[in-house]
Design a protein around this motif. Structure first.
Motif, PDB file in Angstrom:
ATOM      1  N   ASN A 116       2.486  15.959  -2.612  1.00 57.72           N
ATOM      2  CA  ASN A 116       3.669  16.723  -3.003  1.00 57.72           C
ATOM      3  C   ASN A 116       4.331  16.236  -4.282  1.00 57.72           C
ATOM      4  O   ASN A 116       4.979  17.007  -4.975  1.00 57.72           O
ATOM      5  N   ILE A 117       4.171  14.969  -4.597  1.00 53.01           N
ATOM      6  CA  ILE A 117       4.882  14.404  -5.739  1.00 53.01           C
ATOM      7  C   ILE A 117       4.480  15.055  -7.065  1.00 53.01           C
ATOM      8  O   ILE A 117       5.356  15.386  -7.867  1.00 53.01           O
ATOM      9  N   PRO A 118       3.193  15.295  -7.345  1.00 51.72           N
ATOM     10  CA  PRO A 118       2.867  15.961  -8.617  1.00 51.72           C
ATOM     11  C   PRO A 118       3.532  17.335  -8.762  1.00 51.72           C
ATOM     12  O   PRO A 118       4.022  17.682  -9.835  1.00 51.72           O
ATOM     13  N   ALA A 119       3.572  18.094  -7.691  1.00 54.67           N
ATOM     14  CA  ALA A 119       4.209  19.416  -7.739  1.00 54.67           C
ATOM     15  C   ALA A 119       5.704  19.281  -8.010  1.00 54.67           C
ATOM     16  O   ALA A 119       6.278  20.052  -8.778  1.00 54.67           O
ATOM     17  N   MET A 120       6.337  18.274  -7.402  1.00 52.20           N
ATOM     18  CA  MET A 120       7.765  18.070  -7.631  1.00 52.20           C
ATOM     19  C   MET A 120       8.023  17.621  -9.066  1.00 52.20           C
ATOM     20  O   MET A 120       8.982  18.064  -9.691  1.00 52.20           O
ATOM     21  N   ALA A 121       7.169  16.743  -9.595  1.00 44.29           N
ATOM     22  CA  ALA A 121       7.331  16.295 -10.982  1.00 44.29           C
ATOM     23  C   ALA A 121       7.191  17.473 -11.940  1.00 44.29           C
ATOM     24  O   ALA A 121       7.966  17.608 -12.898  1.00 44.29           O
ATOM     25  N   ARG A 122       6.224  18.336 -11.681  1.00 44.40           N
ATOM     26  CA  ARG A 122       6.057  19.531 -12.519  1.00 44.40           C
ATOM     27  C   ARG A 122       7.280  20.440 -12.407  1.00 44.40           C
ATOM     28  O   ARG A 122       7.705  21.043 -13.392  1.00 44.40           O
ATOM     29  N   SER A 123       7.860  20.530 -11.223  1.00 48.47           N
ATOM     30  CA  SER A 123       9.055  21.355 -11.031  1.00 48.47           C
ATOM     31  C   SER A 123      10.227  20.854 -11.876  1.00 48.47           C
ATOM     32  O   SER A 123      11.085  21.624 -12.278  1.00 48.47           O
ATOM     33  N   LEU A 124      10.234  19.545 -12.125  1.00 47.10           N
ATOM     34  CA  LEU A 124      11.309  18.973 -12.934  1.00 47.10           C
ATOM     35  C   LEU A 124      11.077  19.159 -14.427  1.00 47.10           C
ATOM     36  O   LEU A 124      11.954  18.865 -15.229  1.00 47.10           O
ATOM     37  N   GLY A 125       9.883  19.620 -14.804  1.00 49.55           N
ATOM     38  CA  GLY A 125       9.606  19.863 -16.205  1.00 49.55           C
ATOM     39  C   GLY A 125       8.555  18.961 -16.822  1.00 49.55           C
ATOM     40  O   GLY A 125       8.296  19.042 -18.019  1.00 49.55           O
ATOM     41  N   VAL A 126       7.947  18.083 -16.039  1.00 49.56           N
ATOM     42  CA  VAL A 126       6.878  17.236 -16.555  1.00 49.56           C
ATOM     43  C   VAL A 126       5.626  18.097 -16.669  1.00 49.56           C
ATOM     44  O   VAL A 126       5.266  18.809 -15.736  1.00 49.56           O
ATOM     45  N   ARG A 127       4.968  18.031 -17.816  1.00 51.05           N
ATOM     46  CA  ARG A 127       3.761  18.839 -18.019  1.00 51.05           C
ATOM     47  C   ARG A 127       2.670  18.409 -17.048  1.00 51.05           C
ATOM     48  O   ARG A 127       2.529  17.236 -16.722  1.00 51.05           O
ATOM     49  N   ALA A 128       1.889  19.372 -16.601  1.00 50.29           N
ATOM     50  CA  ALA A 128       0.819  19.104 -15.624  1.00 50.29           C
ATOM     51  C   ALA A 128      -0.153  18.056 -16.145  1.00 50.29           C
ATOM     52  O   ALA A 128      -0.583  17.174 -15.410  1.00 50.29           O
ATOM     53  N   LYS A 129      -0.503  18.126 -17.420  1.00 51.23           N
ATOM     54  CA  LYS A 129      -1.425  17.153 -18.006  1.00 51.23           C
ATOM     55  C   LYS A 129      -0.841  15.744 -17.945  1.00 51.23           C
ATOM     56  O   LYS A 129      -1.542  14.785 -17.644  1.00 51.23           O
ATOM     57  N   THR A 130       0.438  15.624 -18.205  1.00 53.46           N
ATOM     58  CA  THR A 130       1.102  14.318 -18.138  1.00 53.46           C
ATOM     59  C   THR A 130       1.076  13.777 -16.716  1.00 53.46           C
ATOM     60  O   THR A 130       0.803  12.597 -16.489  1.00 53.46           O
ATOM     61  N   VAL A 131       1.352  14.638 -15.739  1.00 48.84           N
ATOM     62  CA  VAL A 131       1.333  14.202 -14.338  1.00 48.84           C
ATOM     63  C   VAL A 131      -0.061  13.702 -13.975  1.00 48.84           C
ATOM     64  O   VAL A 131      -0.206  12.641 -13.372  1.00 48.84           O
ATOM     65  N   ARG A 132      -1.093  14.456 -14.350  1.00 48.04           N
ATOM     66  CA  ARG A 132      -2.463  14.041 -14.031  1.00 48.04           C
ATOM     67  C   ARG A 132      -2.816  12.711 -14.671  1.00 48.04           C
ATOM     68  O   ARG A 132      -3.510  11.897 -14.080  1.00 48.04           O
ATOM     69  N   SER A 133      -2.358  12.460 -15.881  1.00 51.58           N
ATOM     70  CA  SER A 133      -2.725  11.222 -16.557  1.00 51.58           C
ATOM     71  C   SER A 133      -1.911  10.028 -16.083  1.00 51.58           C
ATOM     72  O   SER A 133      -2.360   8.894 -16.169  1.00 51.58           O
ATOM     73  N   LEU A 134      -0.717  10.247 -15.563  1.00 54.30           N
ATOM     74  CA  LEU A 134       0.140   9.138 -15.152  1.00 54.30           C
ATOM     75  C   LEU A 134       0.121   8.848 -13.661  1.00 54.30           C
ATOM     76  O   LEU A 134       0.355   7.722 -13.246  1.00 54.30           O
ATOM     77  N   TYR A 135      -0.120   9.848 -12.870  1.00 57.61           N
ATOM     78  CA  TYR A 135       0.138   9.718 -11.443  1.00 57.61           C
ATOM     79  C   TYR A 135      -1.122   9.448 -10.647  1.00 57.61           C
ATOM     80  O   TYR A 135      -2.088  10.179 -10.736  1.00 57.61           O
ATOM     81  N   ASP A 136      -1.084   8.382  -9.875  1.00 58.67           N
ATOM     82  CA  ASP A 136      -2.174   8.001  -8.984  1.00 58.67           C
ATOM     83  C   ASP A 136      -1.716   8.322  -7.565  1.00 58.67           C
ATOM     84  O   ASP A 136      -0.656   7.875  -7.146  1.00 58.67           O
ATOM     85  N   LYS A 137      -2.509   9.072  -6.834  1.00 57.51           N
ATOM     86  CA  LYS A 137      -2.088   9.518  -5.507  1.00 57.51           C
ATOM     87  C   LYS A 137      -2.247   8.485  -4.409  1.00 57.51           C
ATOM     88  O   LYS A 137      -2.000   8.770  -3.257  1.00 57.51           O
ATOM     89  N   GLY A 138      -2.642   7.273  -4.735  1.00 54.56           N
ATOM     90  CA  GLY A 138      -2.808   6.255  -3.707  1.00 54.56           C
ATOM     91  C   GLY A 138      -1.485   5.775  -3.157  1.00 54.56           C
ATOM     92  O   GLY A 138      -0.422   5.958  -3.752  1.00 54.56           O
ATOM     93  N   SER A 139      -1.541   5.141  -2.017  1.00 54.41           N
ATOM     94  CA  SER A 139      -0.337   4.549  -1.431  1.00 54.41           C
ATOM     95  C   SER A 139       0.185   3.484  -2.375  1.00 54.41           C
ATOM     96  O   SER A 139      -0.569   2.825  -3.070  1.00 54.41           O
ATOM     97  N   GLY A 140       1.483   3.312  -2.362  1.00 54.15           N
ATOM     98  CA  GLY A 140       2.079   2.241  -3.145  1.00 54.15           C
ATOM     99  C   GLY A 140       2.257   2.539  -4.612  1.00 54.15           C
ATOM    100  O   GLY A 140       2.426   1.631  -5.413  1.00 54.15           O
ATOM    101  N   GLN A 141       2.265   3.782  -5.011  1.00 54.69           N
ATOM    102  CA  GLN A 141       2.465   4.158  -6.405  1.00 54.69           C
ATOM    103  C   GLN A 141       3.840   4.775  -6.564  1.00 54.69           C
ATOM    104  O   GLN A 141       4.363   5.387  -5.651  1.00 54.69           O
ATOM    105  N   PHE A 142       4.407   4.596  -7.736  1.00 56.45           N
ATOM    106  CA  PHE A 142       5.601   5.374  -7.996  1.00 56.45           C
ATOM    107  C   PHE A 142       5.646   5.838  -9.433  1.00 56.45           C
ATOM    108  O   PHE A 142       4.978   5.307 -10.300  1.00 56.45           O
TER     109      PHE A 142
END
Length: 176
Positions: free
Chosen positions: A126-152
């Protein structure tokens, strides 16, 4: 300690960079629920407890105004130490696959906390979708966000739907 200093410096630098305009910057710290045992009813694994401790330590010197979490055992356990440290009761929010509803919930959370720093704990899906909702570009989310436990993921939001994201990792052994 080093991680706390880095996080505090990044937050201060980001807020200072945005402080030139009349709008207040809202900082959202998205955190994945920590790792749990193979049986969810058993609670967090040893690694999950370490992730929670590292996250709490990283946020120790940050003025967190509110903590939001989904009502799932591992998510609640992830934010409990921080909520106890800050003497804040976690606020439960509902995650839905309906984008319009999810965006509305997130918009309300951000508007209620304009100019403050908040924590939102959820499932990695859910976090990538929420970040995109806030205005973060999808490409940026994919490059920064790791879906593993313990990430922020830290997202700074301006009122004009502009957002800047930074990645941090609660696992101190990994380089960010």
């Amino acid at each position: 300690m080093l991680k706390t200093a880095i996080l505090a410096t990044l937050l201060a630098a980001g807020n200072a960079a945005f402080a030139t305009g009349p709008e207040k910057v809202t900082t959202v710290i998205f955190v994945n629920a920590a790792e749990e045992e193979s049986s969810p009813s058993a609670g967090l694994s040893d690694e999950g407890r370490d992730q929670t401790r590292l996250f709490t330590d990283a946020c120790r010197h940050i003025d967190v105004a509110a903590i939001y979490t989904i009502y799932v055992n591992k998510a609640v356990q992830t934010v409990t130490p921080l909520s106890e440290l800050r003497q804040l009761h976690p606020v439960y929010y509902w995650v839905t696959k309906d984008q319009e509803t999810r965006d509305c919930v997130l918009d309300c959370i951000v508007k209620q906390n304009r100019g403050k720093t908040i924590v939102i704990c959820g499932n990695p899906e859910n976090i990538p979708a929420m970040a995109r909702s806030l205005g973060v570009r999808a490409k940026t989310v994919r490059s920064l966000y790791d879906k593993g436990s313990g990430q922020f993921l830290i997202v700074r939001v301006l009122g004009n739907n502009t957002a800047v994201a930074q990645k941090l990792n609660m696992n101190i052994q990994k380089k960010v």
